[in-house]
Motif scaffolding. Sequence first.
Motif: not given
Length: 735
Positions: A21-22, A112-115, A131-133, A146-150
């Motif tokens: 999970d990011p 993906h970015k949530n707009v 939000y990245t996996c 793996g996951a995280g937020i860029l």
Amino acid sequence: MSTSLTFKETMSGYFALGAIDPAAGVQEGKQNGTTLAMHARVSLDDLDRFLSDPTHLGSLTGTIDFPPLGMGIVANSGVFNLFKPTDDPDTTYMVYELAFQHEGKDYYLAGHKNVRDDHGFDLWSDTTTLYTCLYQGKNKQGPIVGAGILTLGVKQLTDLLSTIEVPGAASLAEKTRAIEKFGAFFAGKLWDSYVIPKFGKQIIDKSHDETLHYDVIVIGSGFGGAITGCRLAEKGLKVCILERGRRWEVKDYPRDPKDAWWWSNEKPAELNGWIDIRAYPDMAVAQCSGVGGGSLIYANIFVEAEPFVFESDWPKEITYQSLKPYYEKTGKMLNVQEVPDNQWPAKMKLMKEAADKGGYGDRFRKIPLAVTFDPEFSYDRPDAFGDQHTKYHINAFGQEQGTCVHCGNCDIGCQVKARNTLDLNYIPLAEQHGAIVKPLHLVQRITPLQNGQGYRVDFNVIDIDRHKLSPGFLNAKKVIVAAGTMGTNELLLRCRDQYGTLPNLSPVLGTGWSSNGDFLTPAIYPNRDISPTHGPTITSAIDFLDGSFKGQRFWVQDGGFPNLMKDAVTGLSKDHHYGHFFSTLQTLVKNKSPLSSIMPWFGQAVDASDGVLKLSRSWIPPFRHKMHLDWNIKKSEKTVQALIDMHVQLSKVTGGEAKVPLTWSVLKNLITPHPLGGCRMGTSSMDGVVDHKGEVFGHPGLYIADGSIIPRAVGLNPSRTIAALAERIAELINP
């Protein structure tokens, strides 16, 4: 040649292996001190295609810095989407995906970015948070490892803007146009997502209801809409016809300058009158708005197309012979007649004289008109063109009509109802079979129902008294779009490119547009009374559709126009403070037009049919979408010039002097009342928008029935061909 655009973008943030999970990946990344940086290069190889694609798909390459795996890991393929639609109509994604290998294993980094507009001002966080996996494998089907937020910082955003390039741009101006186009798209989408929900007017009813209100909704009430609506109602279907304009009564026809003359697509609540004129670079288009559509404003010409028209570009099922029964059917419905020989107006006599003196006597022809004539009408009576000479009767559809008094007001509404317009035949017949006609309903978009059983049609109801718009919607199993060539193209372009409700519409939507080669050349006859304001607007033609003159196909017509000066003076004499003065003027213009020495030579030609309609967007707030016409005279110039040359020749042999407008001789600008194409018939979505039955490729139950489906110019007035196609389409629709 297509325009491409590229830019670079770097995003980085906490990231951890083992997280799925990011948000959890951020926490573990902070604890472990591990970050991931994505250095991406976005490529839009065809900017126009990218903008029109509902998913706005581009490509992505770059490198990845993630110490647990390595630094500068090269990713040679990937996916980029900007404002990609989701199942939630209020949410779109910005998608960044890169495929790469490490130690012989495949990995896929997807973010993906949530707009989406939420409470508060979240535009910055939404557009800079990815939000990245990390998936093991070649795509997102593999397990998450793996996951995280860029995130994108202010400096990175500044760096991004400096990296925008337009490879292959021939000039700085071309580069600037491409960047402006992309910028307008990007800013406009953000405006739609974050500003409109908070501060904008509600233009679409948000309620969710999939109840089928009708079997068929018809959008538009012109030759396509009135006829299909009528015939389907006769089959017993529950039909609703939505019309943007008013239901005009004789008392409401525009005559005075203060009357409701103009329609504006930008301000329909304030300007919802008779005529809609749209100006594009080098081309203007004139249309009518009202129950009856184009029949309210056209010059009554109801002529069949020539057989050669169907020899190319049409589906094999559509030929002159296959349409012949429908041509005959429509002719009977509109009671077509020719001007009786005892009442030729002066301009018609001039036409015959010009044909004879020019050596074209065998090419002269009277034209079938949708007009009811009185065999006993005479130009020799006192006040010959007065309304008192009409003979009223009840027609076959229960409607009161009069006979023609040659007043010349065809294009602005016949006050004695001698013209056999659609509101006097097909539309009342449709209503007699249960069809409902809703005027002042301006359709905004069409959306397939989620259950797959029909379509939702959103519209604005125009309140002409309060100058307001109110959103509403109706659902139906089938929808027929018949909003006229310009209206239908714009509606479908918006559904595909703006709203994304019909994303699978053909890529050729908007192409193959034609002005049908319309041109008018006025000629001056100093010592001759032509009186173009007397008689039906057009009465006859000299036919060169065989291509015998300079190898171009066209025909010449006599033109005409209403005596607006007489109408204005008549109105002023009734209600103006100085009415007695205008009453005196009225006696001077009663039987003579101030333009009586002018012959308006008119005609149509088979042009190149190579115009393209597109949906563009303003680059300044509120970033409005607007339909743009990309049209160039180059391939049609010889055809139009041949028509003009014949106008000059016919003027000369009859003692007149043709005045070719500077708008043509200098600017090469045109105006047309007969736009065609953009949603042309074809054999598949690769060469057409609809099939030979008028059904839209990829959208069962969605049809088009108007001039937009005609694949090429017909070189003469197209109303009867549109009507015949509509009859055929309605016949082939199963209840």
